[in-house]
Write a protein that holds these residues in place. Structure first.
Motif, PDB file in Angstrom:
ATOM      1  N   GLN A 102       0.835  -1.190   0.000  1.00 26.52           N
ATOM      2  CA  GLN A 102       0.000   0.000   0.000  1.00 26.52           C
ATOM      3  C   GLN A 102       0.881   1.256   0.000  1.00 26.52           C
ATOM      4  OE1 GLN A 102      -2.733  -0.492   3.153  1.00 26.52           O
ATOM      5  NE2 GLN A 102      -3.964   1.255   2.549  1.00 26.52           N
ATOM      6  N   MET A 103       1.931   1.194   0.833  1.00 27.58           N
ATOM      7  CA  MET A 103       2.845   2.323   0.924  1.00 27.58           C
ATOM      8  C   MET A 103       3.526   2.568  -0.418  1.00 27.58           C
ATOM      9  SD  MET A 103       4.893   2.263   4.476  1.00 27.58           S
ATOM     10  CE  MET A 103       6.471   2.686   3.803  1.00 27.58           C
ATOM     11  N   LEU A 104       3.924   1.444  -1.049  1.00 25.43           N
ATOM     12  CA  LEU A 104       4.612   1.525  -2.333  1.00 25.43           C
ATOM     13  C   LEU A 104       3.719   2.183  -3.376  1.00 25.43           C
ATOM     14  CD1 LEU A 104       7.306   0.489  -3.585  1.00 25.43           C
ATOM     15  CD2 LEU A 104       5.966  -1.353  -4.556  1.00 25.43           C
ATOM     16  N   ALA A 105       2.452   1.769  -3.369  1.00 26.94           N
ATOM     17  CA  ALA A 105       1.511   2.313  -4.346  1.00 26.94           C
ATOM     18  C   ALA A 105       1.389   3.833  -4.180  1.00 26.94           C
ATOM     19  CB  ALA A 105       0.149   1.655  -4.185  1.00 26.94           C
ATOM     20  N   GLU A 106       1.456   4.269  -2.924  1.00 25.11           N
ATOM     21  CA  GLU A 106       1.343   5.702  -2.683  1.00 25.11           C
ATOM     22  C   GLU A 106       2.603   6.441  -3.108  1.00 25.11           C
ATOM     23  OE1 GLU A 106       0.403   5.918   1.419  1.00 25.11           O
ATOM     24  OE2 GLU A 106      -1.597   5.101   1.100  1.00 25.11           O
ATOM     25  N   LEU A 107       3.726   5.775  -2.867  1.00 21.33           N
ATOM     26  CA  LEU A 107       5.001   6.440  -3.137  1.00 21.33           C
ATOM     27  C   LEU A 107       5.390   6.427  -4.603  1.00 21.33           C
ATOM     28  CD1 LEU A 107       7.271   5.083  -0.276  1.00 21.33           C
ATOM     29  CD2 LEU A 107       6.501   7.415  -0.580  1.00 21.33           C
ATOM     30  N   ALA A 108       5.027   5.315  -5.276  1.00 19.58           N
ATOM     31  CA  ALA A 108       5.741   5.007  -6.508  1.00 19.58           C
ATOM     32  C   ALA A 108       5.357   5.825  -7.726  1.00 19.58           C
ATOM     33  CB  ALA A 108       5.618   3.527  -6.811  1.00 19.58           C
ATOM     34  N   THR A 109       4.182   6.436  -7.750  1.00 16.34           N
ATOM     35  CA  THR A 109       3.808   7.122  -8.976  1.00 16.34           C
ATOM     36  C   THR A 109       3.448   8.578  -8.721  1.00 16.34           C
ATOM     37  OG1 THR A 109       2.914   5.008  -9.635  1.00 16.34           O
ATOM     38  CG2 THR A 109       2.460   6.852 -11.075  1.00 16.34           C
ATOM     39  N   PRO A 110       4.446   9.434  -8.728  1.00 14.81           N
ATOM     40  CA  PRO A 110       4.147  10.846  -8.534  1.00 14.81           C
ATOM     41  C   PRO A 110       3.481  11.429  -9.785  1.00 14.81           C
ATOM     42  CG  PRO A 110       6.498  10.537  -8.913  1.00 14.81           C
ATOM     43  CD  PRO A 110       5.879   9.182  -8.924  1.00 14.81           C
ATOM     44  N   ILE A 111       2.515  12.288  -9.551  1.00 19.31           N
ATOM     45  CA  ILE A 111       1.912  13.029 -10.661  1.00 19.31           C
ATOM     46  C   ILE A 111       2.312  14.493 -10.454  1.00 19.31           C
ATOM     47  CG2 ILE A 111      -0.246  13.679 -11.784  1.00 19.31           C
ATOM     48  CD1 ILE A 111      -1.438  11.075 -10.748  1.00 19.31           C
ATOM     49  N   ILE A 112       3.125  14.999 -11.362  1.00 17.47           N
ATOM     50  CA  ILE A 112       3.742  16.309 -11.155  1.00 17.47           C
ATOM     51  C   ILE A 112       3.236  17.305 -12.179  1.00 17.47           C
ATOM     52  CG2 ILE A 112       5.968  17.505 -11.019  1.00 17.47           C
ATOM     53  CD1 ILE A 112       7.095  14.460 -10.890  1.00 17.47           C
ATOM     54  N   ARG A 113       2.940  18.512 -11.707  1.00 18.56           N
ATOM     55  CA  ARG A 113       2.577  19.571 -12.647  1.00 18.56           C
ATOM     56  C   ARG A 113       3.885  20.212 -13.092  1.00 18.56           C
ATOM     57  NH1 ARG A 113       1.873  24.978 -12.185  1.00 18.56           N
ATOM     58  NH2 ARG A 113       0.393  25.950 -13.614  1.00 18.56           N
ATOM     59  N   ILE A 114       4.315  19.954 -14.348  1.00 19.30           N
ATOM     60  CA  ILE A 114       5.624  20.448 -14.741  1.00 19.30           C
ATOM     61  C   ILE A 114       5.561  21.732 -15.561  1.00 19.30           C
ATOM     62  CG2 ILE A 114       7.079  18.398 -14.629  1.00 19.30           C
ATOM     63  CD1 ILE A 114       6.464  18.060 -17.627  1.00 19.30           C
ATOM     64  N   TRP A 115       4.389  22.091 -16.012  1.00 20.53           N
ATOM     65  CA  TRP A 115       4.252  23.294 -16.819  1.00 20.53           C
ATOM     66  C   TRP A 115       2.809  23.743 -16.716  1.00 20.53           C
ATOM     67  CZ3 TRP A 115       8.736  25.037 -18.988  1.00 20.53           C
ATOM     68  CH2 TRP A 115       8.651  26.162 -19.818  1.00 20.53           C
ATOM     69  N   THR A 116       2.518  24.945 -17.151  1.00 18.45           N
ATOM     70  CA  THR A 116       1.133  25.404 -17.155  1.00 18.45           C
ATOM     71  C   THR A 116       0.261  24.383 -17.884  1.00 18.45           C
ATOM     72  OG1 THR A 116       2.178  27.509 -17.620  1.00 18.45           O
ATOM     73  CG2 THR A 116      -0.229  27.489 -17.528  1.00 18.45           C
ATOM     74  N   ASP A 117      -0.790  23.943 -17.253  1.00 23.31           N
ATOM     75  CA  ASP A 117      -1.740  23.009 -17.867  1.00 23.31           C
ATOM     76  C   ASP A 117      -1.119  21.682 -18.291  1.00 23.31           C
ATOM     77  OD1 ASP A 117      -3.745  24.849 -17.587  1.00 23.31           O
ATOM     78  OD2 ASP A 117      -3.446  25.726 -19.569  1.00 23.31           O
ATOM     79  N   MET A 118       0.008  21.323 -17.665  1.00 22.60           N
ATOM     80  CA  MET A 118       0.635  20.083 -18.093  1.00 22.60           C
ATOM     81  C   MET A 118       1.038  19.213 -16.903  1.00 22.60           C
ATOM     82  SD  MET A 118       3.766  19.572 -20.713  1.00 22.60           S
ATOM     83  CE  MET A 118       3.567  21.219 -21.292  1.00 22.60           C
ATOM     84  N   LEU A 119       0.643  17.930 -16.951  1.00 25.40           N
ATOM     85  CA  LEU A 119       0.995  17.000 -15.864  1.00 25.40           C
ATOM     86  C   LEU A 119       1.987  15.971 -16.375  1.00 25.40           C
ATOM     87  CD1 LEU A 119      -2.529  16.201 -14.339  1.00 25.40           C
ATOM     88  CD2 LEU A 119      -0.822  17.790 -13.436  1.00 25.40           C
ATOM     89  N   LEU A 120       2.858  15.523 -15.464  1.00 21.80           N
ATOM     90  CA  LEU A 120       3.783  14.444 -15.794  1.00 21.80           C
ATOM     91  C   LEU A 120       3.497  13.275 -14.869  1.00 21.80           C
ATOM     92  CD1 LEU A 120       6.420  13.208 -17.020  1.00 21.80           C
ATOM     93  CD2 LEU A 120       7.647  14.368 -15.196  1.00 21.80           C
ATOM     94  N   VAL A 121       3.290  12.092 -15.457  1.00 22.54           N
ATOM     95  CA  VAL A 121       3.136  10.874 -14.659  1.00 22.54           C
ATOM     96  C   VAL A 121       4.393  10.052 -14.872  1.00 22.54           C
ATOM     97  CG1 VAL A 121       1.693   8.892 -14.162  1.00 22.54           C
ATOM     98  CG2 VAL A 121       0.695  10.904 -15.212  1.00 22.54           C
ATOM     99  N   ALA A 122       5.189   9.896 -13.813  1.00 24.39           N
ATOM    100  CA  ALA A 122       6.416   9.113 -13.939  1.00 24.39           C
ATOM    101  C   ALA A 122       6.168   7.741 -13.343  1.00 24.39           C
ATOM    102  CB  ALA A 122       7.557   9.822 -13.219  1.00 24.39           C
ATOM    103  N   MET A 123       6.005   6.745 -14.202  1.00 22.76           N
ATOM    104  CA  MET A 123       5.711   5.394 -13.708  1.00 22.76           C
ATOM    105  C   MET A 123       7.004   4.644 -13.457  1.00 22.76           C
ATOM    106  SD  MET A 123       2.288   4.129 -15.035  1.00 22.76           S
ATOM    107  CE  MET A 123       1.780   4.441 -16.659  1.00 22.76           C
ATOM    108  N   ILE A 124       7.057   4.006 -12.294  1.00 20.92           N
ATOM    109  CA  ILE A 124       8.262   3.292 -11.890  1.00 20.92           C
ATOM    110  C   ILE A 124       7.891   1.884 -11.433  1.00 20.92           C
ATOM    111  CG2 ILE A 124      10.182   3.262 -10.243  1.00 20.92           C
ATOM    112  CD1 ILE A 124       9.569   6.420 -10.099  1.00 20.92           C
ATOM    113  N   GLY A 125       8.683   0.920 -11.861  1.00 19.94           N
ATOM    114  CA  GLY A 125       8.520  -0.439 -11.344  1.00 19.94           C
ATOM    115  C   GLY A 125       7.452  -1.235 -12.068  1.00 19.94           C
ATOM    116  N   ASN A 126       7.267  -2.459 -11.593  1.00 22.95           N
ATOM    117  CA  ASN A 126       6.273  -3.326 -12.204  1.00 22.95           C
ATOM    118  C   ASN A 126       4.874  -2.863 -11.832  1.00 22.95           C
ATOM    119  OD1 ASN A 126       7.765  -5.247 -13.682  1.00 22.95           O
ATOM    120  ND2 ASN A 126       8.448  -6.130 -11.745  1.00 22.95           N
ATOM    121  N   ILE A 127       3.977  -3.031 -12.792  1.00 29.36           N
ATOM    122  CA  ILE A 127       2.613  -2.571 -12.555  1.00 29.36           C
ATOM    123  C   ILE A 127       1.687  -3.776 -12.526  1.00 29.36           C
ATOM    124  CG2 ILE A 127       0.729  -1.243 -13.561  1.00 29.36           C
ATOM    125  CD1 ILE A 127       3.021   0.580 -14.679  1.00 29.36           C
ATOM    126  N   ASP A 128       0.985  -3.950 -11.420  1.00 32.02           N
ATOM    127  CA  ASP A 128      -0.032  -5.008 -11.380  1.00 32.02           C
ATOM    128  C   ASP A 128      -1.411  -4.335 -11.424  1.00 32.02           C
ATOM    129  OD1 ASP A 128      -0.385  -3.958  -8.881  1.00 32.02           O
ATOM    130  OD2 ASP A 128       0.430  -5.670  -7.801  1.00 32.02           O
TER     131      ASP A 128
END
Lengths: 251, 151
Positions: A102-128
């Motif tokens: 559960q902790m990993l799920a919370e930590l592992a995928t940050p959703i970052i606002r990197i620019w005006t009106d733009m989000l970045l989803v950085a996916m890390i690790g295996n995805i189940d």
């Protein structure tokens, strides 16, 4: 009834480390002391410590050895208790594991606002499927609350994309587009690209960028284009006087 | 003939293989994939082929988990003469079985709601050889093989 020194000698014979010997002594002492329901719990907890000190297999071997040594050793009962202790240990481990997940799920995928009106989803690790569900939900909520126009999905940290992860990504992309945001996919590694083509997973509905830099540039171009169009529209409306009429009508 | 082969593989013993992973939970899929990746790396597979092997194992393990609930993934190294060493992947379960094997190998066919339906045909394309034995009510066995390529 056994003499205590007899039992300690036995414990020394069985135990390999001082801590283990002490535990065996404690266990044997309790086992041959008075019986009762209370006793059972105490025995189980000592066995539990023994199971933690040893592995399950050596523990079973040692109990069997004790049964061979002592004719009146209640092997069946001890094994029952030992199994119970090991079961408890495992349940606790499973609990810890699910907590960590559960902790990993919370930590592992940050959703970052990197620019005006733009989000970045950085996916890390295996995805189940559990993580996939979680990421998709969080992203869709963020897209809708921030009114983002572009979502960059970076899969550089995903070691392998199979049909399930691929299917999940396609689903997530389609849902994001339904919310009115463009999706740019980036970070597919050469070996993953080959595997995806062989599998037959294709991401035709989204634009794909070579790297994060390229994705960012494309995203900025998209948002600027959008702003320019809006400004043009506003200007032409102002010129024809529609905007003022509209405003008066609105109030 | 196929039925005999199916029963023989289902009855095969764990010690005949280098790696055996029991599939019963979703997490086991990741374990199977990890073990396959490790074995492929040990055998000196290229990065692309290691990824293909891991992906194929992931697909097969997922099929077991989805349709048969439990089964086994078995991996073994094969050192064979002129074609060079290869890895054999066997996915075996005693699930409901597949009535029409040809049909499931068609791209886009699936009985599962949220699925692309390209898993098994994808595995076939990822591997060098691929065979499937199945009988309704008895189970399903997939035997696939990947050769090591030298660069």
């Amino acid at each position: 009834m056994h003499a205590p020194q007899n039992l300690s000698a036995l414990a020394r014979k069985i135990g390999r480390t001082p801590a283990e010997t002490q535990l065996w002594e404690e266990f044997l002492g309790k086992l041959f002391a008075a019986e009762g329901a209370q006793e059972e719990a105490a025995l189980t907890s000592t066995l539990r410590s023994l199971a933690e000190e040893l592995e399950e297999e050596p523990l079973a071997a040692k109990i069997a050895a004790l049964a061979a040594e002592l004719p009146e050793f209640p092997a069946t009962r001890v094994f029952q208790l030992a199994l119970k202790a090991c079961g408890e240990k495992r349940r606790e481990q499973e609990e810890t594991l699910s907590h960590l997940r559960q902790m990993l799920a919370e930590l592992a995928t940050p959703i970052i606002r990197i620019w005006t009106d733009m989000l970045l989803v950085a996916m890390i690790g295996n995805i189940d499927s559990q993580r996939a569900q979680d990421i998709a939900e969080r992203l869709l909520n963020r897209v809708s609350s921030t009114r983002a126009k572009v979502v960059i999905v970076d899969v550089t940290g995903v070691p392998m994309i199979d049909t399930v992860v691929g299917g999940f990504l396609i689903e997530m992309f389609n849902a994001t587009r339904l919310l009115g945001a463009e999706v740019i996919l980036t970070g597919i590694k050469p070996e993953v690209a080959h595997t995806l083509v062989k599998l037959g997973v294709d991401f035709q509905t989204v634009s794909i960028a070579r790297d994060l830099e390229d994705a960012l540039r494309r995203g900025i171009a998209l948002t600027m284009e959008e702003t320019r169009k809006r400004r043009e529209l506003a200007l032409s409306l102002a010129k024809s006087g529609v905007g003022e009429n509209d405003e008066r009508g609105a109030f | 003939m196929d039925l005999e082969k199916l029963e023989a593989i289902l009855a095969s013993q764990s010690h005949e293989f280098d790696v055996v992973v029991r599939i019963a939970k979703e997490e086991d899929i990741a374990v199977a994939r990890q073990m396959a990746k490790k074995l492929a790396q040990e055998m000196g597979f290229s990065l692309a082929d290691t990824t293909k092997v891991a992906t194929a194992v992931s697909e097969l393990a997922r099929n077991i988990y989805r349709y048969a609930q439990q089964g086994r993934i078995m991996l073994r190294k094969k050192e064979e003469g002129k074609s060079g060493p290869s890895m054999e992947i066997i996915a075996a379960d005693q699930g409901p079985g597949i009535p029409d094997v040809e049909l499931v190998l068609t791209k886009g066919y699936t009985t599962y709601e949220r699925s692309l339906g390209i898993g098994l045909s994808g595995v076939k394309r990822l591997m060098d050889s691929f065979a499937i034995y199945s009988a309704p009510g008895r189970g399903t066995v997939v035997v696939a093989e990947k050769r090591r390529r030298r660069f």
